[in-house]
Design a protein around this motif. Structure first.
Motif, PDB file in Angstrom:
ATOM      1  N   ILE A  28       1.106  -1.128   0.125  1.00 47.41           N
ATOM      2  CA  ILE A  28      -0.077  -0.039   0.036  1.00 47.41           C
ATOM      3  C   ILE A  28       0.676   1.241  -0.060  1.00 47.41           C
ATOM      4  O   ILE A  28       0.825   2.128  -0.693  1.00 47.41           O
ATOM      5  N   PHE A  29       1.881   1.374   0.969  1.00 49.24           N
ATOM      6  CA  PHE A  29       2.732   2.542   0.989  1.00 49.24           C
ATOM      7  C   PHE A  29       3.754   2.406  -0.282  1.00 49.24           C
ATOM      8  O   PHE A  29       3.917   3.627  -0.841  1.00 49.24           O
ATOM      9  N   TRP A  30       3.847   1.278  -0.801  1.00 49.11           N
ATOM     10  CA  TRP A  30       4.890   1.250  -2.027  1.00 49.11           C
ATOM     11  C   TRP A  30       4.029   1.783  -3.080  1.00 49.11           C
ATOM     12  O   TRP A  30       4.196   2.759  -3.891  1.00 49.11           O
ATOM     13  N   ASN A  31       2.911   1.493  -3.364  1.00 49.81           N
ATOM     14  CA  ASN A  31       1.963   2.127  -4.443  1.00 49.81           C
ATOM     15  C   ASN A  31       1.608   3.669  -4.374  1.00 49.81           C
ATOM     16  O   ASN A  31       1.781   4.183  -5.370  1.00 49.81           O
ATOM     17  N   LEU A  32       1.410   3.963  -3.136  1.00 54.49           N
ATOM     18  CA  LEU A  32       1.070   5.354  -2.857  1.00 54.49           C
ATOM     19  C   LEU A  32       2.325   6.356  -3.168  1.00 54.49           C
ATOM     20  O   LEU A  32       2.461   7.436  -3.912  1.00 54.49           O
ATOM     21  N   GLY A  33       3.499   5.965  -2.725  1.00 54.56           N
ATOM     22  CA  GLY A  33       4.936   6.483  -3.102  1.00 54.56           C
ATOM     23  C   GLY A  33       5.199   6.691  -4.381  1.00 54.56           C
ATOM     24  O   GLY A  33       5.546   7.494  -5.044  1.00 54.56           O
ATOM     25  N   SER A  34       4.942   5.471  -5.178  1.00 55.36           N
ATOM     26  CA  SER A  34       5.107   5.489  -6.680  1.00 55.36           C
ATOM     27  C   SER A  34       4.316   6.270  -7.224  1.00 55.36           C
ATOM     28  O   SER A  34       4.835   6.911  -8.315  1.00 55.36           O
ATOM     29  N   LEU A  35       2.933   6.430  -6.946  1.00 58.13           N
ATOM     30  CA  LEU A  35       2.230   7.418  -7.712  1.00 58.13           C
ATOM     31  C   LEU A  35       2.710   8.829  -7.572  1.00 58.13           C
ATOM     32  O   LEU A  35       2.564   9.399  -8.511  1.00 58.13           O
ATOM     33  N   ILE A  57       3.701   0.120  -9.220  1.00 59.47           N
ATOM     34  CA  ILE A  57       2.183   0.104  -8.856  1.00 59.47           C
ATOM     35  C   ILE A  57       1.735  -1.362  -9.535  1.00 59.47           C
ATOM     36  O   ILE A  57       0.905  -2.113  -8.370  1.00 59.47           O
ATOM     37  N   ALA A  58       1.731  -1.823 -10.496  1.00 60.20           N
ATOM     38  CA  ALA A  58       1.480  -3.103 -11.003  1.00 60.20           C
ATOM     39  C   ALA A  58       2.046  -4.109 -10.335  1.00 60.20           C
ATOM     40  O   ALA A  58       1.427  -5.171  -9.699  1.00 60.20           O
ATOM     41  N   GLY A  59       3.209  -4.132  -9.890  1.00 58.53           N
ATOM     42  CA  GLY A  59       3.966  -5.003  -9.069  1.00 58.53           C
ATOM     43  C   GLY A  59       3.513  -4.926  -7.650  1.00 58.53           C
ATOM     44  O   GLY A  59       3.393  -6.244  -7.030  1.00 58.53           O
ATOM     45  N   GLY A  60       3.110  -3.847  -7.192  1.00 57.78           N
ATOM     46  CA  GLY A  60       2.455  -3.689  -5.789  1.00 57.78           C
ATOM     47  C   GLY A  60       1.002  -4.498  -5.746  1.00 57.78           C
ATOM     48  O   GLY A  60       1.034  -5.145  -4.559  1.00 57.78           O
ATOM     49  N   VAL A  61       0.316  -4.497  -6.795  1.00 60.11           N
ATOM     50  CA  VAL A  61      -0.825  -5.123  -6.636  1.00 60.11           C
ATOM     51  C   VAL A  61      -0.548  -6.457  -6.809  1.00 60.11           C
ATOM     52  O   VAL A  61      -1.061  -7.337  -5.934  1.00 60.11           O
ATOM     53  N   TRP A  62       0.357  -6.884  -7.544  1.00 58.74           N
ATOM     54  CA  TRP A  62       0.661  -8.483  -7.771  1.00 58.74           C
ATOM     55  C   TRP A  62       1.353  -8.982  -6.517  1.00 58.74           C
ATOM     56  O   TRP A  62       1.049 -10.014  -5.971  1.00 58.74           O
TER      57      TRP A  62
END
Length: 183
Positions: A28-35, A57-62
């Motif tokens: 979750i943090f990974w994706n927000l930071g990436s965005l 982000i795609a990797g974060g969902v995966w």
């Protein structure tokens, strides 16, 4: 230093730090930071770095679904897989470099290597392979230089911290992977 960079810094630091420990919430943090970093890097003409954030982000969902509720269970890659990874890193970095030059990317050599290395390291993270961390170490060192040279000082400092976190992850995940082999 902008408010965008500060928020991107904080969320990315949380995501990567949690990644070492292996809880699922890291993504979750990974994706927000990436965005947030996608926007910042695009503004700074680091086009490969901006595009890379969407792959993160795609990797974060995966990763969220791949790690499962109990988090990561690190393991080691085979020698054959390691040779394939290093060969892929070299070939794809050299292949991407001319394209980045053509579109006018800010730091094409480092961005090319960083993009490809980050994609490989991200896949290894999702696959829960300890070899992700040595790759992150090298990529983070290169990005530290790139962002410092480009005037993104807080982001450069973040990548310097990421370099230290990569050492921590390397040691911790290797230990966990060896436990898996011995169990």
């Amino acid at each position: 230093m902008s408010l965008l960079e500060i928020f991107a810094f904080l969320t990315s630091l949380a995501g990567v730090s949690l990644g070492v420990l292996g809880p699922r919430i890291t993504w979750i943090f990974w994706n927000l930071g990436s965005l947030l970093y996608a926007a910042l890097f695009f503004q700074s003409s680091y086009y490969a770095s901006a595009a890379l954030q969407f792959l993160f982000i795609a990797g974060g969902v995966w990763g969220w679904f791949g790690w499962g509720p109990k988090g990561a269970k690190p393991r080691k890659s085979t020698d054959r897989e390691r040779i394939f990874l290093v060969t892929s890193l070299i070939v794809f970095s050299i292949t991407l470099w001319p394209f980045l030059l053509y579109i006018g990317a800010t730091s094409s050599a480092i961005e090319s290597f960083g993009f490809v290395g980050s994609v490989i390291a991200q896949l290894l993270m999702v696959w829960q392979r300890f070899e992700a961390w040595p790759i992150w170490f090298i990529v983070d060192l290169a990005y530290t230089y790139q962002y410092f040279s480009g005037g993104l000082y807080l982001t450069a400092f973040l990548y310097l911290i990421f370099t230290g976190i990569a050492v921590w992850g390397w040691v911790r995940w290797r230990r966990e992977a060896e436990k898996t082999i011995n169990d």
